[in-house]
Motif scaffolding. Structure first.
Motif, PDB file in Angstrom:
ATOM      1  N   UNK A 197       0.818  -1.202   0.000  1.00  0.00           N
ATOM      2  CA  UNK A 197       0.000   0.000   0.000  1.00  0.00           C
ATOM      3  C   UNK A 197       0.859   1.261   0.000  1.00  0.00           C
ATOM      4  N   UNK A 198       1.930   1.247   0.805  1.00  0.00           N
ATOM      5  CA  UNK A 198       2.833   2.398   0.848  1.00  0.00           C
ATOM      6  C   UNK A 198       3.527   2.600  -0.497  1.00  0.00           C
ATOM      7  N   UNK A 199       3.874   1.486  -1.147  1.00  0.00           N
ATOM      8  CA  UNK A 199       4.525   1.576  -2.455  1.00  0.00           C
ATOM      9  C   UNK A 199       3.588   2.173  -3.497  1.00  0.00           C
ATOM     10  N   UNK A 200       2.360   1.715  -3.511  1.00  0.00           N
ATOM     11  CA  UNK A 200       1.390   2.229  -4.478  1.00  0.00           C
ATOM     12  C   UNK A 200       1.047   3.691  -4.192  1.00  0.00           C
ATOM     13  N   UNK A 201       1.002   4.050  -2.926  1.00  0.00           N
ATOM     14  CA  UNK A 201       0.768   5.455  -2.572  1.00  0.00           C
ATOM     15  C   UNK A 201       1.904   6.328  -3.087  1.00  0.00           C
ATOM     16  N   UNK A 202       3.114   5.811  -2.984  1.00  0.00           N
ATOM     17  CA  UNK A 202       4.271   6.557  -3.468  1.00  0.00           C
ATOM     18  C   UNK A 202       4.185   6.818  -4.965  1.00  0.00           C
ATOM     19  N   UNK A 203       3.703   5.823  -5.709  1.00  0.00           N
ATOM     20  CA  UNK A 203       3.522   6.020  -7.151  1.00  0.00           C
ATOM     21  C   UNK A 203       2.576   7.194  -7.406  1.00  0.00           C
ATOM     22  N   UNK A 204       1.527   7.266  -6.585  1.00  0.00           N
ATOM     23  CA  UNK A 204       0.512   8.303  -6.786  1.00  0.00           C
ATOM     24  C   UNK A 204       1.023   9.694  -6.427  1.00  0.00           C
ATOM     25  N   UNK A 205       1.896   9.790  -5.422  1.00  0.00           N
ATOM     26  CA  UNK A 205       2.329  11.115  -4.951  1.00  0.00           C
ATOM     27  C   UNK A 205       3.810  11.377  -5.219  1.00  0.00           C
ATOM     28  N   UNK A 206       4.397  10.617  -6.132  1.00  0.00           N
ATOM     29  CA  UNK A 206       5.844  10.705  -6.369  1.00  0.00           C
ATOM     30  C   UNK A 206       6.305  12.117  -6.704  1.00  0.00           C
ATOM     31  N   UNK A 207       5.467  12.880  -7.389  1.00  0.00           N
ATOM     32  CA  UNK A 207       5.871  14.214  -7.837  1.00  0.00           C
ATOM     33  C   UNK A 207       6.063  15.201  -6.690  1.00  0.00           C
ATOM     34  N   UNK A 208       5.496  14.897  -5.518  1.00  0.00           N
ATOM     35  CA  UNK A 208       5.668  15.814  -4.389  1.00  0.00           C
ATOM     36  C   UNK A 208       6.567  15.245  -3.304  1.00  0.00           C
ATOM     37  N   UNK A 209       6.917  13.970  -3.422  1.00  0.00           N
ATOM     38  CA  UNK A 209       7.717  13.334  -2.366  1.00  0.00           C
ATOM     39  C   UNK A 209       9.102  13.963  -2.264  1.00  0.00           C
TER      40      UNK A 209
ATOM     41  N   UNK B 120       9.979  16.834  -2.153  1.00  0.00           N
ATOM     42  CA  UNK B 120       9.980  17.973  -1.248  1.00  0.00           C
ATOM     43  C   UNK B 120      10.071  17.548   0.223  1.00  0.00           C
ATOM     44  N   UNK B 121       9.946  16.271   0.471  1.00  0.00           N
ATOM     45  CA  UNK B 121       9.908  15.759   1.847  1.00  0.00           C
ATOM     46  C   UNK B 121      11.193  15.044   2.219  1.00  0.00           C
ATOM     47  N   UNK B 122      12.324  15.480   1.665  1.00  0.00           N
ATOM     48  CA  UNK B 122      13.588  14.778   1.878  1.00  0.00           C
ATOM     49  C   UNK B 122      13.939  14.675   3.364  1.00  0.00           C
ATOM     50  N   UNK B 123      13.926  15.791   4.090  1.00  0.00           N
ATOM     51  CA  UNK B 123      14.320  15.738   5.498  1.00  0.00           C
ATOM     52  C   UNK B 123      13.350  14.960   6.365  1.00  0.00           C
ATOM     53  N   UNK B 124      12.035  15.127   6.177  1.00  0.00           N
ATOM     54  CA  UNK B 124      11.129  14.265   6.949  1.00  0.00           C
ATOM     55  C   UNK B 124      11.392  12.784   6.712  1.00  0.00           C
ATOM     56  N   UNK B 125      11.691  12.397   5.465  1.00  0.00           N
ATOM     57  CA  UNK B 125      11.984  11.001   5.172  1.00  0.00           C
ATOM     58  C   UNK B 125      13.272  10.566   5.858  1.00  0.00           C
ATOM     59  N   UNK B 126      14.298  11.413   5.832  1.00  0.00           N
ATOM     60  CA  UNK B 126      15.564  11.064   6.461  1.00  0.00           C
ATOM     61  C   UNK B 126      15.407  10.907   7.971  1.00  0.00           C
ATOM     62  N   UNK B 127      14.624  11.787   8.579  1.00  0.00           N
ATOM     63  CA  UNK B 127      14.408  11.712  10.018  1.00  0.00           C
ATOM     64  C   UNK B 127      13.605  10.468  10.392  1.00  0.00           C
ATOM     65  N   UNK B 128      12.574  10.166   9.613  1.00  0.00           N
ATOM     66  CA  UNK B 128      11.780   8.972   9.879  1.00  0.00           C
ATOM     67  C   UNK B 128      12.600   7.709   9.626  1.00  0.00           C
ATOM     68  N   UNK B 129      13.471   7.749   8.627  1.00  0.00           N
ATOM     69  CA  UNK B 129      14.344   6.602   8.362  1.00  0.00           C
ATOM     70  C   UNK B 129      15.288   6.380   9.544  1.00  0.00           C
ATOM     71  N   UNK B 130      15.836   7.463  10.089  1.00  0.00           N
ATOM     72  CA  UNK B 130      16.722   7.343  11.249  1.00  0.00           C
ATOM     73  C   UNK B 130      15.964   6.788  12.449  1.00  0.00           C
ATOM     74  N   UNK B 131      14.735   7.254  12.629  1.00  0.00           N
ATOM     75  CA  UNK B 131      13.903   6.735  13.713  1.00  0.00           C
ATOM     76  C   UNK B 131      13.603   5.254  13.501  1.00  0.00           C
ATOM     77  N   UNK B 132      13.306   4.897  12.259  1.00  0.00           N
ATOM     78  CA  UNK B 132      13.051   3.493  11.940  1.00  0.00           C
ATOM     79  C   UNK B 132      14.259   2.614  12.203  1.00  0.00           C
ATOM     80  N   UNK B 133      15.448   3.131  11.905  1.00  0.00           N
ATOM     81  CA  UNK B 133      16.669   2.360  12.129  1.00  0.00           C
ATOM     82  C   UNK B 133      16.810   1.957  13.593  1.00  0.00           C
ATOM     83  N   UNK B 134      16.606   2.917  14.498  1.00  0.00           N
ATOM     84  CA  UNK B 134      16.796   2.593  15.910  1.00  0.00           C
ATOM     85  C   UNK B 134      15.673   1.693  16.423  1.00  0.00           C
ATOM     86  N   UNK B 135      14.462   1.893  15.916  1.00  0.00           N
ATOM     87  CA  UNK B 135      13.354   1.030  16.347  1.00  0.00           C
ATOM     88  C   UNK B 135      13.558  -0.401  15.859  1.00  0.00           C
ATOM     89  N   UNK B 136      13.927  -0.569  14.591  1.00  0.00           N
ATOM     90  CA  UNK B 136      14.211  -1.903  14.066  1.00  0.00           C
ATOM     91  C   UNK B 136      15.322  -2.565  14.871  1.00  0.00           C
TER      92      UNK B 136
END
Length: 204
Positions: free
Chosen positions: A69-81, A83-99
């Protein structure tokens, strides 16, 4: 809270994988496969190595649906994603420690040695990204100087040894997570990297 962040992390990992698939002009099936491999590959590798069955996504098939579902959503909103580079990097860092923390918990449940507990956490945190890069025919970022695996290992070590020394589980999750997250964000901001080994002599 840990479980909520876990779901957010899986979503973010799947979305970043979908973007990588899009840059290589994969079809929608390829996008979904790459998303699932990236989001769930770390936990699967850990479980296979430790003999921890069933695999997380086998026991909880909705994780596959969330990743797709997340992958398909990304296809739909790819043109604006983009702009969200830092939010993605921060969430990725958070995901790393949680994993990493979740991987350590699995290792402790299996009764393995301290080193393997930390390795289990690191496998959970970094393997998905390695598989994504390999499938995209890239040298994995974690092998190219990115201070990524180190952050995972530090998080796991603080969490495990904090528990062994009598720390409360919730407190150690916050402490280890905060240190690992901060370390990763600082590494991104200041471009900290592991030392590189360069050898270009021909042995022949």
């Amino acid at each position: 809270m840990l479980i909520v962040i876990f779901y957010i992390a899986i979503t973010v990992e799947a979305m970043t994988a979908a973007l990588a698939a899009g840059r290589r002009k994969m079809d929608w099936f390829g996008v979904c496969v790459l998303a699932c491999v990236t989001a769930l590959g770390g936990g699967s590798a850990r479980d296979i190595i430790l003999g921890h069955y069933p695999l997380s996504w086998v026991a909880n098939p909705y994780l596959l649906l969330l990743s797709c579902g997340a992958a398909l959503l990304t296809i739909a909103i790819a043109r604006i994603v983009h702009r969200l580079r830092w939010p993605f990097l921060l969430l990725d860092a958070l995901g790393l420690v949680v994993f990493s923390i979740i991987g350590c918990n699995v290792g402790m449940e299996m009764g393995v040695s301290p080193v393997i507990v930390i390795v289990a956490g690191m496998l959970t945190g970094i393997t998905g990204g390695i598989l994504r890069d390999v499938l995209c025919n890239d040298v994995p970022l974690v092998f190219s100087g990115e201070l990524y695996a180190t952050c995972s290992a530090v998080t796991g070590a603080i969490y495990y040894f904090g528990l062994q020394w009598g720390g409360h589980a919730d407190v150690m999750i916050v402490v280890a997570g905060a240190i690992g997250f901060s370390m990763r964000v600082l590494a991104i901001f200041f471009k900290w990297e592991m030392p590189r080994f360069v050898y270009d002599k021909d042995l022949r």
